[in-house]
Design an enzyme around this catalytic site. Structure first.
Site, PDB file in Angstrom:
ATOM      1  N   LYS A  32       0.813  -1.311  -0.072  1.00 38.18           N
ATOM      2  CA  LYS A  32      -0.017   0.234  -0.148  1.00 38.18           C
ATOM      3  C   LYS A  32       0.951   1.223  -0.070  1.00 38.18           C
ATOM      4  CE  LYS A  32      -3.932  -2.215   0.101  1.00 38.18           C
ATOM      5  NZ  LYS A  32      -4.705  -2.355  -1.121  1.00 38.18           N
ATOM      6  N   ARG A  33       2.180   1.065  -0.323  1.00 43.80           N
ATOM      7  CA  ARG A  33       2.907   2.197  -0.362  1.00 43.80           C
ATOM      8  C   ARG A  33       3.182   2.784   0.854  1.00 43.80           C
ATOM      9  NH1 ARG A  33       2.990  -0.907  -4.210  1.00 43.80           N
ATOM     10  NH2 ARG A  33       3.069  -0.453  -6.405  1.00 43.80           N
ATOM     11  N   ALA A  70       3.096   6.990   1.218  1.00 40.55           N
ATOM     12  CA  ALA A  70       1.773   7.718   0.277  1.00 40.55           C
ATOM     13  C   ALA A  70       1.101   8.622   0.971  1.00 40.55           C
ATOM     14  CB  ALA A  70       1.495   6.836  -0.411  1.00 40.55           C
ATOM     15  N   LEU A  72      -1.812   9.778   3.654  1.00 39.96           N
ATOM     16  CA  LEU A  72      -2.870   9.350   4.398  1.00 39.96           C
ATOM     17  C   LEU A  72      -3.541   7.864   3.493  1.00 39.96           C
ATOM     18  CD1 LEU A  72      -5.674   9.832   6.232  1.00 39.96           C
ATOM     19  CD2 LEU A  72      -6.510  11.178   4.539  1.00 39.96           C
ATOM     20  N   LEU A  74      -5.949   6.527   1.589  1.00 39.93           N
ATOM     21  CA  LEU A  74      -7.063   7.173   0.850  1.00 39.93           C
ATOM     22  C   LEU A  74      -8.098   6.405   0.941  1.00 39.93           C
ATOM     23  CD1 LEU A  74      -5.196   9.248  -1.633  1.00 39.93           C
ATOM     24  CD2 LEU A  74      -6.144  10.167   0.170  1.00 39.93           C
ATOM     25  N   GLY A 119       0.673  13.053   3.547  1.00 40.12           N
ATOM     26  CA  GLY A 119       1.038  12.744   5.041  1.00 40.12           C
ATOM     27  C   GLY A 119       2.210  12.089   5.155  1.00 40.12           C
ATOM     28  N   GLU A 122       4.422  14.696   5.869  1.00 34.99           N
ATOM     29  CA  GLU A 122       4.259  15.329   7.374  1.00 34.99           C
ATOM     30  C   GLU A 122       4.974  14.381   8.046  1.00 34.99           C
ATOM     31  OE1 GLU A 122      -0.378  15.092   6.834  1.00 34.99           O
ATOM     32  OE2 GLU A 122      -0.047  17.513   7.195  1.00 34.99           O
ATOM     33  N   GLU A 142      -2.636  17.050  -1.679  1.00 32.61           N
ATOM     34  CA  GLU A 142      -4.098  17.081  -1.092  1.00 32.61           C
ATOM     35  C   GLU A 142      -4.870  17.816  -1.906  1.00 32.61           C
ATOM     36  OE1 GLU A 142      -1.021  16.966   0.775  1.00 32.61           O
ATOM     37  OE2 GLU A 142      -1.106  15.893   2.513  1.00 32.61           O
ATOM     38  N   ARG A 145      -6.474  16.289  -4.551  1.00 33.35           N
ATOM     39  CA  ARG A 145      -7.447  15.230  -4.126  1.00 33.35           C
ATOM     40  C   ARG A 145      -8.823  15.854  -3.411  1.00 33.35           C
ATOM     41  NH1 ARG A 145      -4.823  11.564  -6.424  1.00 33.35           N
ATOM     42  NH2 ARG A 145      -2.872  10.730  -5.940  1.00 33.35           N
ATOM     43  N   GLY A 150      -3.582  17.466   7.293  1.00 34.51           N
ATOM     44  CA  GLY A 150      -4.052  17.118   8.671  1.00 34.51           C
ATOM     45  C   GLY A 150      -2.977  16.772   9.481  1.00 34.51           C
TER      46      GLY A 150
HETATM   47  C1  1HE Z   1      -2.541   3.733  -1.414  1.00 30.42           C
HETATM   48  C2  1HE Z   1      -2.108   4.864  -1.383  1.00 30.42           C
HETATM   49  C3  1HE Z   1      -2.771   5.798  -0.289  1.00 30.42           C
HETATM   50  C4  1HE Z   1      -1.101   3.950  -2.887  1.00 30.42           C
HETATM   51  N1  1HE Z   1      -4.011   5.355   0.522  1.00 30.42           N
HETATM   52  N2  1HE Z   1      -3.774   3.352  -0.854  1.00 30.42           N
HETATM   53  N3  1HE Z   1      -1.120  10.852  -0.981  1.00 30.42           N
HETATM   54  C5  1HE Z   1      -1.587  10.820  -2.560  1.00 30.42           C
HETATM   55  O1  1HE Z   1      -2.345  11.285  -3.035  1.00 30.42           O
HETATM   56  C6  1HE Z   1      -0.450   9.681  -3.179  1.00 30.42           C
HETATM   57  C7  1HE Z   1      -1.318   8.569  -3.363  1.00 30.42           C
HETATM   58  N4  1HE Z   1      -0.446   7.316  -4.111  1.00 30.42           N
HETATM   59  C8  1HE Z   1       0.213   7.544  -5.195  1.00 30.42           C
HETATM   60  O2  1HE Z   1       0.129   8.801  -5.983  1.00 30.42           O
HETATM   61  C9  1HE Z   1       1.109   6.437  -5.850  1.00 30.42           C
HETATM   62  O3  1HE Z   1       0.382   5.226  -5.214  1.00 30.42           O
HETATM   63  C10 1HE Z   1       2.353   6.190  -5.550  1.00 30.42           C
HETATM   64  C11 1HE Z   1       3.030   7.480  -6.326  1.00 30.42           C
HETATM   65  C12 1HE Z   1       2.546   6.834  -4.033  1.00 30.42           C
HETATM   66  C13 1HE Z   1       2.877   4.974  -5.940  1.00 30.42           C
HETATM   67  O4  1HE Z   1       2.566   4.571  -7.244  1.00 30.42           O
HETATM   68  P1  1HE Z   1       2.584   3.316  -7.842  1.00 30.42           P
HETATM   69  O5  1HE Z   1       2.384   3.497  -9.164  1.00 30.42           O
HETATM   70  O6  1HE Z   1       3.808   2.633  -7.268  1.00 30.42           O
HETATM   71  O7  1HE Z   1       1.497   2.300  -6.845  1.00 30.42           O
HETATM   72  P2  1HE Z   1      -0.153   2.374  -7.141  1.00 30.42           P
HETATM   73  O8  1HE Z   1      -0.334   1.388  -8.150  1.00 30.42           O
HETATM   74  O9  1HE Z   1      -0.698   3.659  -7.370  1.00 30.42           O
HETATM   75  O10 1HE Z   1      -0.827   1.997  -5.731  1.00 30.42           O
HETATM   76  C14 1HE Z   1      -0.112   0.434  -5.313  1.00 30.42           C
HETATM   77  C15 1HE Z   1      -1.166   0.230  -4.123  1.00 30.42           C
HETATM   78  O11 1HE Z   1      -0.964   1.150  -3.053  1.00 30.42           O
HETATM   79  C16 1HE Z   1      -2.525   0.347  -4.520  1.00 30.42           C
HETATM   80  O12 1HE Z   1      -3.414  -0.762  -3.814  1.00 30.42           O
HETATM   81  P3  1HE Z   1      -3.905  -2.011  -4.536  1.00 30.42           P
HETATM   82  O13 1HE Z   1      -5.017  -2.877  -3.377  1.00 30.42           O
HETATM   83  O14 1HE Z   1      -4.796  -1.463  -5.535  1.00 30.42           O
HETATM   84  O15 1HE Z   1      -2.872  -2.755  -5.036  1.00 30.42           O
HETATM   85  C17 1HE Z   1      -3.053   1.630  -3.952  1.00 30.42           C
HETATM   86  O16 1HE Z   1      -4.205   1.692  -3.854  1.00 30.42           O
HETATM   87  C18 1HE Z   1      -2.306   1.638  -2.859  1.00 30.42           C
HETATM   88  N5  1HE Z   1      -2.068   3.153  -2.419  1.00 30.42           N
HETATM   89  N6  1HE Z   1      -1.139   5.255  -2.120  1.00 30.42           N
HETATM   90  C19 1HE Z   1      -4.343   4.008   0.156  1.00 30.42           C
HETATM   91  N7  1HE Z   1      -2.293   7.003  -0.322  1.00 30.42           N
HETATM   92  C20 1HE Z   1      -3.726  13.558   7.822  1.00 30.42           C
HETATM   93  S1  1HE Z   1      -4.203  14.334   6.260  1.00 30.42           S
HETATM   94  C21 1HE Z   1      -2.955  13.889   5.232  1.00 30.42           C
HETATM   95  C22 1HE Z   1      -3.651  14.089   3.692  1.00 30.42           C
HETATM   96  C23 1HE Z   1      -3.100  13.066   2.994  1.00 30.42           C
HETATM   97  O17 1HE Z   1      -1.807  12.583   3.141  1.00 30.42           O
HETATM   98  S2  1HE Z   1      -3.485  13.070   1.303  1.00 30.42           S
HETATM   99  C24 1HE Z   1      -2.855  11.657   0.442  1.00 30.42           C
HETATM  100  C25 1HE Z   1      -1.846  12.240  -0.439  1.00 30.42           C
END
Ligand code: 1HE
Length: 268
Positions: A32-33, A70, A72, A74, A119, A122, A142, A145, A150
Site C-alpha cells: 500500500k506504499r 504515500a 493518508l 485514501l 501525510g 508530514e 492534497e 485530491r 491534517g
Molecule cells: C494507497 C495509497 C494511499 C497507494 N492510500 N492506498 N497521497 C497521495 O495522493 C498519494 C497517492 N498514491 C500515489 O500517488 C501512488 O500510489 C504512489 C506514487 C505513492 C505509488 O505509485 P505506484 O504506481 O507505485 O502504486 P499504485 O499502483 O498507485 O498503488 C499501489 C497500491 O497502493 C494500490 O493498492 P492496490 O490494493 O490496488 O494494489 C493503491 O491503492 C495503494 N495506495 N497510495 C491508500 N495514499 C492527515 S491528512 C493527510 C492528507 C494526505 O496524506 S492526502 C494523500 C496524499
C-alpha cells in the site's frame, strides 16, 4: 535492554534494535506504499511514546518497498466516509504520533526514497534529520485530491521550505526532488547511494553524544521555537544549566583540557 514484553507485536511497522541502542523503525505496508492507516498511526504513537524510556539512543525511520510513504490511507478514508469530528480526531492522533517523534528527545533520522507525499511528507518532516536518495520526491497532492493537510504540514513543512513554497505545492501539485529539494531545505542530505546507509551512519554519530544532550537537541529546540524570544532565552538558560553541568559533560571537558579530545577541523 531488550524490547521483549515492553512493546506489542506491531502489524504495520517493523522494529529492530542493536546493542548500541540504534533502533530501525520500518514502515511495513509496501503493498500500500506505506500509506498511513489508523492502525499504523496508533503503532507509531506506541513506539515513539515508549522509545525514550526503553533506551533508544537514535532511531532510523525507514520504509519497506520503493516508496517511503504515500500519506493518508485514501482508501480507508473513502471507505469509512468519516464525519468531520471523526477525521478531526484522526488528525489529533497523527499529531500525537508526530509530536512524540519531534519532542521525544531521541534523534529520529528519516531514510527517504520514492514518494514522500502528503501525510508521508508530514511524517518525514517530524524527523530531526531527513536523508533522501536519487529516487526521492516530495509533494503535497492534497490540493488535487480535494483534501487539506491534517498531520502538521502547515507547521513543519512550512517551517522547512517556507509558506510560499508550501502553498505553491498544494495549489499546483508541484513536485520537488534532487538538488532543488536539497537547496530549499526539504532534506539535509542527498545521497547518490542508499539513504538508509547514510541514515544509519548519522544515527551512530548522534548516538555517540550524551543522551541528555540529545534530549535537549531533539526536544528543547522545538519547544523553544514555539516560545517568545524572551521566554525561549530564559528556558534555554535553564536547559543549559542542567545539560552543561552533567557528569558526562565534565568528563568530555576534562578530555578537552588535557588535549585528548578531537579538535574541530574543516572538512578535508
Ligand atoms: C494507497 C495509497 C494511499 C497507494 N492510500 N492506498 N497521497 C497521495 O495522493 C498519494 C497517492 N498514491 C500515489 O500517488 C501512488 O500510489 C504512489 C506514487 C505513492 C505509488 O505509485 P505506484 O504506481 O507505485 O502504486 P499504485 O499502483 O498507485 O498503488 C499501489 C497500491 O497502493 C494500490 O493498492 P492496490 O490494493 O490496488 O494494489 C493503491 O491503492 C495503494 N495506495 N497510495 C491508500 N495514499 C492527515 S491528512 C493527510 C492528507 C494526505 O496524506 S492526502 C494523500 C496524499
Amino acid at each position: 535492554m531488550t524490547l521483549a514484553g515492553q512493546l506489542p507485536d506491531f502489524q504495520n511497522i517493523d522494529l529492530t534494535q542493536d546493542e548500541d541502542g540504534i533502533w530501525v523503525v520500518t514502515l511495513n505496508r509496501p503493498q500500500k506504499r506505506n500509506a498511513l492507516n489508523e492502525a499504523t498511526i496508533e503503532e507509531l504513537i506506541e513506539l515513539f511514546s515508549k522509545a525514550p524510556r526503553l533506551g533508544a539512543r537514535a532511531i532510523v525511520l525507514a520504509a519497506a518497498g520503493d516508496h517511503f510513504c504515500a500519506g493518508l490511507d485514501l482508501v480507508e478514508h473513502h471507505d469509512n466516509d468519516r464525519a468531520p469530528e471523526e477525521f478531526m480526531h484522526i488528525c489529533l492522533r497523527w499529531h500525537e504520533a508526530f509530536n512524540k517523534m519531534e519532542y521525544g528527545g531521541v534523534p529520529v533520522i528519516a531514510a527517504l526514497k520514492g514518494a514522500v507525499v502528503g501525510g508521508g511528507l508530514e511524517l518525514a518532516s517530524a524527523a530531526h534529520i531527513r536523508v533522501a536518495d536519487s529516487t526521492t520526491y516530495f509533494a503535497l497532492p492534497e490540493g488535487q485530491r480535494g483534501l487539506f493537510t491534517g498531520g502538521g504540514a502547515t507547521i513543519r513543512v512550512a517551517d522547512l521550505v517556507g509558506k510560499a513554497r508550501m502553498i505553491d505545492m498544494m495549489l499546483t501539485g508541484r513536485v520537488y526532488q534532487g538538488q532543488e529539494a536539497l537547496d530549499i531545505g526539504m532534506m539535509q542530505y542527498l545521497e547518490s547511494g542508499s539513504s538508509l546507509d547514510k541514515a544509519m551512519e548519522l544515527a551512530r554519530q548522534a548516538a555517540a553524544n550524551l543522551p541528555l544532550t540529545n534530549f535537549a537537541i531533539c526536544s528543547a529546540i522545538s519547544h523553544l521555537q514555539n516560545m517568545s524570544a524572551m521566554d525561549a532565552a530564559y528556558a534555554e538558560a535553564v536547559v543549559a544549566g542542567v545539560v552543561n553541568t552533567q557528569k558526562g559533560a565534565r568528563e568530555r571537558l576534562d578530555a578537552f583540557a588535557k588535549k585528548t579530545a578531537a579538535r574541530v577541523r574543516p572538512n578535508s
